[in-house]
Design a protein around this motif. Structure first.
Motif, PDB file in Angstrom:
ATOM      1  N   MET A 251       0.917  -1.261  -0.163  1.00  0.00           N
ATOM      2  CA  MET A 251      -0.067   0.120   0.200  1.00  0.00           C
ATOM      3  C   MET A 251       0.654   1.645  -0.576  1.00  0.00           C
ATOM      4  N   ASP A 252       1.383   1.581  -1.160  1.00  0.00           N
ATOM      5  CA  ASP A 252       1.858   2.765  -1.148  1.00  0.00           C
ATOM      6  C   ASP A 252       0.596   3.946  -1.502  1.00  0.00           C
ATOM      7  N   ASP A 253       0.707   5.195  -0.290  1.00  0.00           N
ATOM      8  CA  ASP A 253       0.285   6.233  -0.131  1.00  0.00           C
ATOM      9  C   ASP A 253      -1.791   5.721  -1.421  1.00  0.00           C
ATOM     10  N   ARG A 254      -2.448   5.781  -2.532  1.00  0.00           N
ATOM     11  CA  ARG A 254      -3.386   5.478  -2.651  1.00  0.00           C
ATOM     12  C   ARG A 254      -3.456   4.225  -3.710  1.00  0.00           C
ATOM     13  N   ARG A 255      -2.197   3.820  -3.795  1.00  0.00           N
ATOM     14  CA  ARG A 255      -2.248   2.759  -4.991  1.00  0.00           C
ATOM     15  C   ARG A 255      -1.855   1.554  -3.995  1.00  0.00           C
ATOM     16  N   LEU A 256      -2.761   0.156  -4.280  1.00  0.00           N
ATOM     17  CA  LEU A 256      -2.334  -0.455  -3.739  1.00  0.00           C
ATOM     18  C   LEU A 256      -1.939  -1.786  -4.742  1.00  0.00           C
ATOM     19  N   MET A 257      -1.010  -2.170  -4.583  1.00  0.00           N
ATOM     20  CA  MET A 257      -0.467  -3.298  -5.665  1.00  0.00           C
ATOM     21  C   MET A 257      -0.182  -4.145  -5.552  1.00  0.00           C
ATOM     22  N   TYR A 258      -0.108  -4.854  -6.468  1.00  0.00           N
ATOM     23  CA  TYR A 258       0.080  -7.101  -6.230  1.00  0.00           C
ATOM     24  C   TYR A 258       1.268  -7.064  -6.805  1.00  0.00           C
ATOM     25  N   PHE A 259       2.237  -7.884  -6.470  1.00  0.00           N
ATOM     26  CA  PHE A 259       2.398  -8.470  -6.620  1.00  0.00           C
ATOM     27  C   PHE A 259       2.935 -10.049  -6.465  1.00  0.00           C
ATOM     28  N   LYS A 260       3.897 -10.655  -7.949  1.00  0.00           N
ATOM     29  CA  LYS A 260       4.029 -12.147  -7.522  1.00  0.00           C
ATOM     30  C   LYS A 260       4.410 -12.216  -6.419  1.00  0.00           C
ATOM     31  N   ASP A 261       6.262 -11.916  -6.301  1.00  0.00           N
ATOM     32  CA  ASP A 261       6.933 -12.294  -5.513  1.00  0.00           C
ATOM     33  C   ASP A 261       7.513 -10.468  -4.970  1.00  0.00           C
ATOM     34  N   PRO A 262       7.835 -10.677  -3.912  1.00  0.00           N
ATOM     35  CA  PRO A 262       7.777  -9.234  -3.425  1.00  0.00           C
ATOM     36  C   PRO A 262       9.337  -7.946  -3.357  1.00  0.00           C
ATOM     37  N   LEU A 263      10.602  -8.966  -4.693  1.00  0.00           N
ATOM     38  CA  LEU A 263      11.041  -8.700  -4.921  1.00  0.00           C
ATOM     39  C   LEU A 263      10.838  -8.518  -6.408  1.00  0.00           C
ATOM     40  N   ASP A 264       9.262  -8.110  -7.402  1.00  0.00           N
ATOM     41  CA  ASP A 264       9.353  -7.992  -8.710  1.00  0.00           C
ATOM     42  C   ASP A 264       9.481  -6.757  -9.031  1.00  0.00           C
ATOM     43  N   ALA A 265      10.079  -6.449 -10.300  1.00  0.00           N
ATOM     44  CA  ALA A 265      10.638  -4.912 -10.681  1.00  0.00           C
ATOM     45  C   ALA A 265       8.939  -4.019 -10.616  1.00  0.00           C
ATOM     46  N   PHE A 266       8.191  -4.831 -11.087  1.00  0.00           N
ATOM     47  CA  PHE A 266       7.100  -4.572 -11.959  1.00  0.00           C
ATOM     48  C   PHE A 266       5.703  -5.079 -11.264  1.00  0.00           C
ATOM     49  N   ALA A 267       4.451  -3.759 -10.649  1.00  0.00           N
ATOM     50  CA  ALA A 267       3.326  -4.968  -9.875  1.00  0.00           C
ATOM     51  C   ALA A 267       2.722  -5.453 -11.504  1.00  0.00           C
ATOM     52  N   ARG A 268       2.352  -6.758 -10.379  1.00  0.00           N
ATOM     53  CA  ARG A 268       0.567  -7.443 -11.883  1.00  0.00           C
ATOM     54  C   ARG A 268      -0.261  -6.364 -11.843  1.00  0.00           C
ATOM     55  N   GLY A 269      -0.994  -5.850 -10.824  1.00  0.00           N
ATOM     56  CA  GLY A 269      -1.876  -4.645 -11.122  1.00  0.00           C
ATOM     57  C   GLY A 269      -1.877  -3.951  -9.598  1.00  0.00           C
ATOM     58  N   THR A 323      -7.576  -1.563   8.803  1.00  0.00           N
ATOM     59  CA  THR A 323      -7.097   0.125   9.273  1.00  0.00           C
ATOM     60  C   THR A 323      -6.507   0.706   8.869  1.00  0.00           C
ATOM     61  N   THR A 324      -5.758  -0.048   7.982  1.00  0.00           N
ATOM     62  CA  THR A 324      -4.613   0.533   6.935  1.00  0.00           C
ATOM     63  C   THR A 324      -5.779   2.112   6.043  1.00  0.00           C
ATOM     64  N   PHE A 325      -7.063   0.876   5.015  1.00  0.00           N
ATOM     65  CA  PHE A 325      -7.582   0.929   3.787  1.00  0.00           C
ATOM     66  C   PHE A 325      -8.466   1.967   4.808  1.00  0.00           C
TER      67      PHE A 325
END
Length: 348
Positions: A251-269, A323-325
């Motif tokens: 959760m980065d400010d208002r962007r909720l990003m999801y990754f296959k792996d925590p160290l992926d370069a790009f978010a899946r969505g 709580t975060t959301f």
């Protein structure tokens, strides 16, 4: 909290964690327990005539507004380099010692994690305020940079646990309005913290031009940001008929990003989380008909366009994410955030 220790050579009270760092610079700071050690009259008198506010006025007299001042919640590296910068190197008494991060230009080599193989390789980085960008090069003699990261969209945050290195720094930028991550470190703690503060300095000077009426107090919180929360959840797709998959969420400010792996370069969505005034809300649990989740602690996020379904492994995780959301949703949207929201709506 609990400043049960003191540096009787500097005249300051400190917590247990910072007392360990002070002990590592005995030529500058001599540490005693407030409760357990013997104190002579001269030491008590010295403490009484100094104290934390007096030390701050002296050792932070020329501290630049962009320099990151860590709290007890920050990683060991940031706290150690802050204490060394302040008391050992006296960087905030002598402005010329701030050159590594205040000059507006910096170049050097950092170990960067490869996108495909996960190996860390030495790469040349150049930060230029004049060009408004941080660049890195795959080869020392390369004419063209591998990536150009605009200062406008740059963020840096220390992630030692995730990167697996005590000096691990995660740098993010926007590429075609999607987030791109790079993971770097330097063996020298001062070097990587100088890079971090150089990025903050460049962002500070960019924002001063972009928002000429804004005060330092307004700008400093925008220089770099830590993530509101990270961790694993399960998710399903937009039709909510496919099975739930485990993903790493940030959760980065208002962007909720999801990754296959925590160290992926790009978010899946990425999911934009707006405010309650704009019909965003978070609900505990999943709709009754939901199938395919292995984890039992569900969360539903309602946006103007659709519902997003997530499942957490434990009730504690569920509570923390909710709580975060809720914190994000309860915050009114800024004018520039409407443009970001519009882009998310028109994503293919």
């Amino acid at each position: 909290p609990d400043p049960d220790w003191a540096s009787h050579s500097l005249g300051i009270f400190i917590c247990l964690n910072c007392s360990g760092i002070h002990r590592n610079i005995p030529q500058v700071s001599k540490v005693k327990s407030v409760r357990l050690d013997d104190w002579d009259d001269a030491q008590v008198e010295f403490m009484a005539s100094n104290g934390n506010n007096v030390a701050k006025a002296k050792y932070e007299s020329k501290m630049p507004p962009f320099y990151y001042k860590p709290t007890f919640l920050d990683c060991q590296l940031l706290r150690e380099q802050w204490i060394r910068a302040k008391y050992e190197r006296k960087e905030f008494i002598h402005s010329e010692k701030q050159e590594p991060y205040s000059a507006g230009y910096r170049e050097g080599f950092l170990w960067k994690r490869g996108r495909d193989n996960g190996q860390f390789l030495s790469r040349k980085f150049v930060l230029s305020e004049r060009e408004g960008a941080l660049k890195y090069f795959n080869k020392n003699d390369a004419k063209e940079p591998k990536a150009i990261m605009k200062i406008e969209h740059l963020n840096a945050t220390f992630q030692p646990a995730k990167i697996g290195n005590p000096h691990g720094l995660q740098i993010t930028y926007l590429k075609d309005n999607s987030t791109r991550n790079i993971f770097v470190y330097h063996e020298d703690g001062k070097e990587i913290v100088d890079w971090f503060n150089a990025i903050r300095a460049a962002r500070f000077h960019y924002l001063q031009v972009a928002f000429p009426g804004a005060s330092d107090v307004d700008l400093v919180p925008k220089l770099s940001r830590n993530y509101l929360k990270e961790g694993y959840m399960e998710k399903t797709g937009p039709k909510q008929t496919e099975g739930f998959k485990k993903r790493w969420f940030t959760m980065d400010d208002r962007r909720l990003m999801y990754f296959k792996d925590p160290l992926d370069a790009f978010a899946r969505g990425e999911v934009f989380i707006g405010s309650k005034e704009n019909s965003y809300k978070v609900l505990e649990g999943l709709p009754p008909s939901t199938q395919g989740n292995h984890w039992q602690h569900g969360i539903t996020i309602v946006t103007p366009d659709r519902k997003f379904l997530f499942a957490c492994e434990t009730e504690d995780d569920q509570l923390e994410w909710i709580t975060t959301f809720q914190k994000v949703i309860s915050r009114p949207m800024l004018p520039q955030e409407y443009a970001v929201e519009a882009h998310f709506k028109h994503k293919p």
